[in-house]
Design a protein around this motif. Structure first.
Motif, PDB file in Angstrom:
ATOM      1  N   VAL A   1       1.303  20.555  -9.444  1.00 54.80           N
ATOM      2  CA  VAL A   1       2.382  21.669  -9.331  1.00 54.80           C
ATOM      3  C   VAL A   1       2.900  21.836 -10.709  1.00 54.80           C
ATOM      4  N   GLY A   2       2.963  20.821 -11.527  1.00 58.61           N
ATOM      5  CA  GLY A   2       3.543  21.152 -12.910  1.00 58.61           C
ATOM      6  C   GLY A   2       4.987  20.922 -13.199  1.00 58.61           C
ATOM      7  N   ASP A   3       5.505  20.253 -12.009  1.00 58.60           N
ATOM      8  CA  ASP A   3       7.189  20.111 -12.141  1.00 58.60           C
ATOM      9  C   ASP A   3       7.235  18.414 -12.020  1.00 58.60           C
ATOM     10  N   LYS A   4       7.824  18.014 -13.036  1.00 55.01           N
ATOM     11  CA  LYS A   4       8.030  16.588 -12.792  1.00 55.01           C
ATOM     12  C   LYS A   4       9.061  15.961 -11.882  1.00 55.01           C
ATOM     13  N   MET A   5       9.806  16.963 -11.368  1.00 51.76           N
ATOM     14  CA  MET A   5      10.673  16.855 -10.076  1.00 51.76           C
ATOM     15  C   MET A   5      10.107  15.934  -9.017  1.00 51.76           C
ATOM     16  N   TRP A   6       8.723  16.634  -8.694  1.00 54.24           N
ATOM     17  CA  TRP A   6       7.894  15.718  -7.704  1.00 54.24           C
ATOM     18  C   TRP A   6       7.975  14.378  -8.000  1.00 54.24           C
ATOM     19  N   ARG A   7       8.051  13.775  -9.046  1.00 53.17           N
ATOM     20  CA  ARG A   7       7.871  12.223  -9.363  1.00 53.17           C
ATOM     21  C   ARG A   7       8.839  11.560  -8.331  1.00 53.17           C
ATOM     22  N   ILE A   8       9.839  12.049  -7.910  1.00 56.47           N
ATOM     23  CA  ILE A   8      10.944  11.418  -6.836  1.00 56.47           C
ATOM     24  C   ILE A   8      10.051  11.048  -5.646  1.00 56.47           C
ATOM     25  N   LEU A   9       9.034  11.346  -5.479  1.00 56.15           N
ATOM     26  CA  LEU A   9       8.197  10.795  -4.226  1.00 56.15           C
ATOM     27  C   LEU A   9       7.740   9.248  -4.561  1.00 56.15           C
ATOM     28  N   SER A  10       7.897   9.114  -5.947  1.00 62.51           N
ATOM     29  CA  SER A  10       7.457   7.658  -6.365  1.00 62.51           C
ATOM     30  C   SER A  10       8.655   6.868  -6.097  1.00 62.51           C
ATOM     31  N   PRO A  11       8.519   5.562  -5.695  1.00 63.21           N
ATOM     32  CA  PRO A  11       9.739   4.837  -5.463  1.00 63.21           C
ATOM     33  C   PRO A  11      10.453   4.388  -6.735  1.00 63.21           C
ATOM     34  N   TYR A  12       9.474   4.354  -7.781  1.00 67.96           N
ATOM     35  CA  TYR A  12       9.773   3.729  -9.161  1.00 67.96           C
ATOM     36  C   TYR A  12      11.068   4.893  -9.618  1.00 67.96           C
ATOM     37  N   TYR A  13      10.735   6.084  -9.275  1.00 67.89           N
ATOM     38  CA  TYR A  13      11.345   6.799  -9.930  1.00 67.89           C
ATOM     39  C   TYR A  13      12.685   7.145  -9.174  1.00 67.89           C
ATOM     40  N   ALA A  14      12.392   7.358  -7.781  1.00 71.48           N
ATOM     41  CA  ALA A  14      13.424   7.646  -6.930  1.00 71.48           C
ATOM     42  C   ALA A  14      14.416   6.403  -7.006  1.00 71.48           C
TER      43      ALA A  14
ATOM     44  N   PHE B   1       0.878  -1.205   0.106  1.00 70.63           N
ATOM     45  CA  PHE B   1       0.081   0.032   0.130  1.00 70.63           C
ATOM     46  C   PHE B   1       0.866   1.146  -0.052  1.00 70.63           C
ATOM     47  N   LEU B   2       1.903   1.041   0.800  1.00 71.47           N
ATOM     48  CA  LEU B   2       2.831   2.410   0.767  1.00 71.47           C
ATOM     49  C   LEU B   2       3.407   2.681  -0.615  1.00 71.47           C
ATOM     50  N   TYR B   3       3.769   1.393  -1.130  1.00 71.16           N
ATOM     51  CA  TYR B   3       4.582   1.747  -2.456  1.00 71.16           C
ATOM     52  C   TYR B   3       3.627   2.570  -3.224  1.00 71.16           C
ATOM     53  N   LEU B   4       2.166   1.906  -3.505  1.00 69.17           N
ATOM     54  CA  LEU B   4       1.279   2.383  -4.545  1.00 69.17           C
ATOM     55  C   LEU B   4       1.082   3.638  -4.101  1.00 69.17           C
ATOM     56  N   LEU B   5       0.874   4.259  -2.764  1.00 67.45           N
ATOM     57  CA  LEU B   5       0.401   5.558  -2.383  1.00 67.45           C
ATOM     58  C   LEU B   5       1.510   6.457  -2.730  1.00 67.45           C
ATOM     59  N   LEU B   6       2.700   6.089  -2.429  1.00 64.54           N
ATOM     60  CA  LEU B   6       3.670   7.169  -2.868  1.00 64.54           C
ATOM     61  C   LEU B   6       3.905   7.252  -4.434  1.00 64.54           C
ATOM     62  N   SER B   7       3.645   6.193  -5.094  1.00 64.72           N
ATOM     63  CA  SER B   7       3.637   6.357  -6.522  1.00 64.72           C
ATOM     64  C   SER B   7       2.425   7.262  -7.011  1.00 64.72           C
ATOM     65  N   MET B   8       1.390   6.977  -6.637  1.00 63.86           N
ATOM     66  CA  MET B   8       0.116   8.044  -6.856  1.00 63.86           C
ATOM     67  C   MET B   8       0.584   9.265  -6.345  1.00 63.86           C
ATOM     68  N   LEU B   9       1.174   9.574  -5.178  1.00 66.84           N
ATOM     69  CA  LEU B   9       1.299  10.770  -4.833  1.00 66.84           C
ATOM     70  C   LEU B   9       2.223  11.754  -5.601  1.00 66.84           C
ATOM     71  N   GLY B  10       3.706  10.805  -5.916  1.00 60.04           N
ATOM     72  CA  GLY B  10       4.366  11.360  -6.739  1.00 60.04           C
ATOM     73  C   GLY B  10       3.835  11.886  -8.149  1.00 60.04           C
ATOM     74  N   GLU B  11       2.910  11.050  -8.693  1.00 64.02           N
ATOM     75  CA  GLU B  11       2.395  11.600 -10.141  1.00 64.02           C
ATOM     76  C   GLU B  11       1.409  12.678  -9.742  1.00 64.02           C
ATOM     77  N   GLN B  12       0.516  12.663  -8.848  1.00 60.90           N
ATOM     78  CA  GLN B  12      -0.335  13.548  -8.468  1.00 60.90           C
ATOM     79  C   GLN B  12       0.279  14.890  -8.103  1.00 60.90           C
ATOM     80  N   VAL B  13       1.176  14.894  -7.328  1.00 59.02           N
ATOM     81  CA  VAL B  13       1.876  16.268  -7.041  1.00 59.02           C
ATOM     82  C   VAL B  13       2.378  16.858  -8.182  1.00 59.02           C
ATOM     83  N   SER B  14       3.269  15.962  -8.869  1.00 65.32           N
ATOM     84  CA  SER B  14       3.918  16.372 -10.242  1.00 65.32           C
ATOM     85  C   SER B  14       3.212  17.216 -11.187  1.00 65.32           C
ATOM     86  N   HIS B  15       1.824  16.394 -11.213  1.00 61.06           N
ATOM     87  CA  HIS B  15       0.758  17.009 -12.270  1.00 61.06           C
ATOM     88  C   HIS B  15       0.267  18.132 -11.629  1.00 61.06           C
TER      89      HIS B  15
END
Lengths: 314, 385
Positions: free
Chosen positions: A253-266, A237-251
């Motif tokens: 804020v309009g800054d892809k950098m926030w994708r680092i919240l997602s473990p996939y990108y981090a 659940f934590l992995y999925l939550l962080l992944s979703m959070l990263g995508e949503q925040v980056s969208h």
């Protein structure tokens, strides 16, 4: 009379000073491999292999045996591949060339892509297998077996982290190394193995990084939750939550950098350079270290303190 | 040793009449002559270390927040079988944890088998065996694997550990079940398994925490028999931590009673038993209050056992024969006199209960009032660390 029927016998032999860590890891792994873990591991190991391995096999075997050329590779491969964005942006011919790993330049990104496809599986398998790795030691009193004997807290922690890392390696390092061996075997380039000698090391190092991340999450939850199944569900659940959070925040804020919240990108941002790959501009930020490195280490420090608390109440 | 004699006159008269056995006379003489060599709570310092001690603790203190679990504890456990007794919160668990190197003392030192716990905790753990009170097993392992694993952790080579695991399981009576998974074991079998894990590396000293918990009477006797065999036949030293005084009496030669982090009582089991030796239940006819006052004036510890019976204990400076002089002085006749059965239990209860105000009897010599705040349950406090 059999020796074991002679009653209590004093031991006159030697006592070794070897580290108990290998033995502890073996018992950790051995007691956690159940039939459903075998099934899950087989499925997860087969996943990247099915996606990449079969394609590699078909193309490399076809090329080696029948001299079949690859479409669209006349333009050659880029000198370096860029993680995440590169594959999508390439034309099918280049992608196939990379997939078939006919050149060393194409092979290393292939290995990374194979491994990174399993980033979610790298958490799922150890989470299911090791959900109770610390919790069950507390509930069954097994910690007393360790800490009343010459086992240090450091050795105990290392054995637990390495156990999780081993399960992680089952779905990251093992299939990727298998693909590396396959590409070595089928590559038309006789110097292919020389040109990709660093690949096994990169694969193992990257797998260790996945293992560190998985271990930090799983051990943390296992110290907090008594039921292994809750740890497993919580980690996923934590992995999925962080992944979703990263995508949503980056969208948002309009800054892809926030994708680092997602473990996939981090995690990918830390492992891709091991394979000689470049990172996209938005991923080149010192903040990447926070979710990828600092958070796992902080979680392990927390686990360390929790183990200490249990140790003294043993 | 218990006996009852009905009296209708004073002791001397009874002697004259030949109705007092020589046994009673000898008993009273012995009580008068030989005080037990027992260290009680009043003793300020531990005497010079004795030879052949497996554990030596000097001025050990440990507190958890406001609760002081150990207060300058100084004690030595002689080799052989030692019983460690005390109520909850007395500091037994804290002491064991410090001896195993799991806790660090705030002051003082502890040596186990001649090695400093603070300096060589791993070596100490290698040399001792520990049988925990609560369940401790790794699910998924068979009994043989679990014992082998314990041996490997203690440094035995794998093959040796495997061989010894089978031997020890046979020794503790789990030979038939050694290939079953430990989670399928009954409570009694797990108890034996823990004992096997504590023994597999052949330690010189074994800490046994409630080793007979959960065992049926036969199983208890068997385990106590094993422990006794280890001590008598194999020259092992054990520290038996138990609430079951019967277990301690059955196995131990020496006993240490803790209360509120200090020594409440320490000595050989025989000597401790002898503390009960000078205690009598007395029934008198006549002015009972006058008799009680006369006895008290002579320095005896007196308490009322029930409506008709007084419990009188011979203390330092008093003689059992004086009881009859007191009866004579008060104009009473002693109608009944019986010795209190010599058991550890009575001594233990008085040694640990004065803090709760329960001791009104002869335990004053054992339990001088101690200053200091009432103790909480240190075990609970440790949980919160």
């Amino acid at each position: 009379m059999p020796v074991f029927e002679q009653g209590y016998r004093p031991y006159k032999g030697t006592v070794t000073r070897r580290s108990p860590i290998p033995s502890m890891i073996w018992h950790n792994v051995r007691t956690r491999i159940r039939w459903y873990i075998w099934l899950l591991a087989a499925g997860l190991m087969a996943y990247p292999y099915a996606v990449f391995g079969v394609m590699v096999f078909l193309f490399t075997a076809g090329q080696a045996l029948f001299g079949m050329g690859l479409p669209g590779t006349a333009g050659g491969l880029p000198e370096t591949a860029v993680a995440f964005d590169s594959v999508r942006g390439m034309d099918p011919g280049r992608m196939l060339a990379m997939l078939t790993a006919t050149t060393a330049e194409g092979a290393l990104p292939l290995y990374w892509n194979v491994m990174h496809q399993a980033s979610f599986a790298a958490l799922v398998l150890p989470a299911v297998a090791c959900g109770g790795i610390l919790a069950s030691d507390r509930t069954t009193g097994a910690m007393q077996i360790y800490f009343a004997r010459p086992v240090t807290r450091f050795q105990y922690m290392v054995s637990k982290v390495l156990t999780v890392a081993l399960f992680t390696a089952l779905v990251t390092a093992v299939p990727t190394l298998a693909i590396w061996l396959e590409t070595v075997a089928f590559s038309p380039d006789p110097h292919f193995i020389v040109r990709t000698w660093m690949a096994p090391f990169a694969i193992i190092a990257a797998s260790a990084f996945y293992g560190l991340w998985s271990a930090s999450v799983i051990l943390t939850l296992s110290t907090l939750l008594k039921r292994p199944v809750l740890t497993s569900i919580g980690a996923i659940f934590l992995y999925l939550l962080l992944s979703m959070l990263g995508e949503q925040v980056s969208h948002g804020v309009g800054d892809k950098m926030w994708r680092i919240l997602s473990p996939y990108y981090a995690i990918g941002g830390f492992t891709a350079p091991l394979f000689g790959m470049d990172l996209p501009e938005w991923l080149i930020t010192p903040w990447l270290a926070v979710p990828a490195l600092i958070m796992p280490l902080a979680l392990l420090a927390f686990v360390w303190s929790r183990v200490r608390a249990v140790e003294v109440t043993t | 040793m218990a006996f009852d004699v009905a009296w209708d006159t004073t002791f001397d008269a009874a002697l004259d009449a030949g109705r007092v056995t020589q046994t009673l006379e000898s008993e009273l003489d012995a009580v008068d002559a030989a005080p037990a060599d027992v260290r009680s709570a009043g003793a300020a310092d531990y005497p010079a270390p004795r030879m052949q001690e497996s554990v030596v603790v000097r001025n050990l203190s440990k507190s958890f927040g406001d609760v002081q679990a150990l207060r300058g504890l100084t004690v030595g456990f002689p080799k052989g079988a030692v019983g460690l007794l005390g109520p909850n919160g007395a500091g037994k668990s804290t002491l064991l944890k410090i001896l195993l190197g799991l806790l660090t003392a705030e002051s003082g030192s502890a040596d186990v088998l001649g090695r400093s716990v603070a300096d060589e905790p791993m070596e100490v753990r290698r040399l001792v065996g520990y049988m925990p009170e609560v369940d401790a097993y790794i699910p998924g392992l068979t009994g043989a694997e679990a014992v082998k694993f314990a041996g490997v952790l203690c440094g035995l080579p794998r093959r040796v550990a495997q061989q010894r695991a089978h031997e020890i399981l046979y020794y503790v009576g789990l030979a038939e079940s050694r290939y079953r998974r430990v989670e399928q074991y009954s409570m009694g079998m797990r108890q034996r398994l823990r004992l096997a894990q504590a023994l597999v590396h052949d330690p010189e000293l074994i800490f046994l925490d409630e080793p007979t918990n959960g065992l049926d009477p036969d199983g208890r006797d068997e385990v106590l028999g094993l422990i006794d065999d280890l001590v008598r036949s194999h020259n092992k030293s054990i520290v038996l931590c138990s609430h079951l005084l019967h277990d301690v009496e059955a196995v131990c030669e020496h006993v240490v009673v803790l209360r509120e982090g200090t020594i409440a009582l320490e000595g050989s089991v025989d000597d401790v038993r002898r503390l009960e030796r000078g205690t009598y239940h007395i029934r008198v006819s006549g002015d009972e209050a006058a008799f009680e006052a006369a006895v008290r004036t002579r320095g005896f510890d007196v308490a009322r056992q029930d409506e008709e019976t007084l419990r009188v204990r011979v203390t330092d400076g008093t003689l059992a024969h004086d009881l009859f002089a007191a009866a004579h002085e008060a104009g009473c006749a002693i109608r009944g006199l019986s010795t209190v059965e010599q058991s550890l239990e009575g001594v233990f209860i008085r040694a640990v209960s004065s803090a709760a105000g329960a001791d009104h009897v002869a335990g004053a010599a054992l339990n001088p009032a101690q200053d200091g705040p009432a103790q909480g349950d240190s075990a609970q406090t440790e949980e919160g660390v």
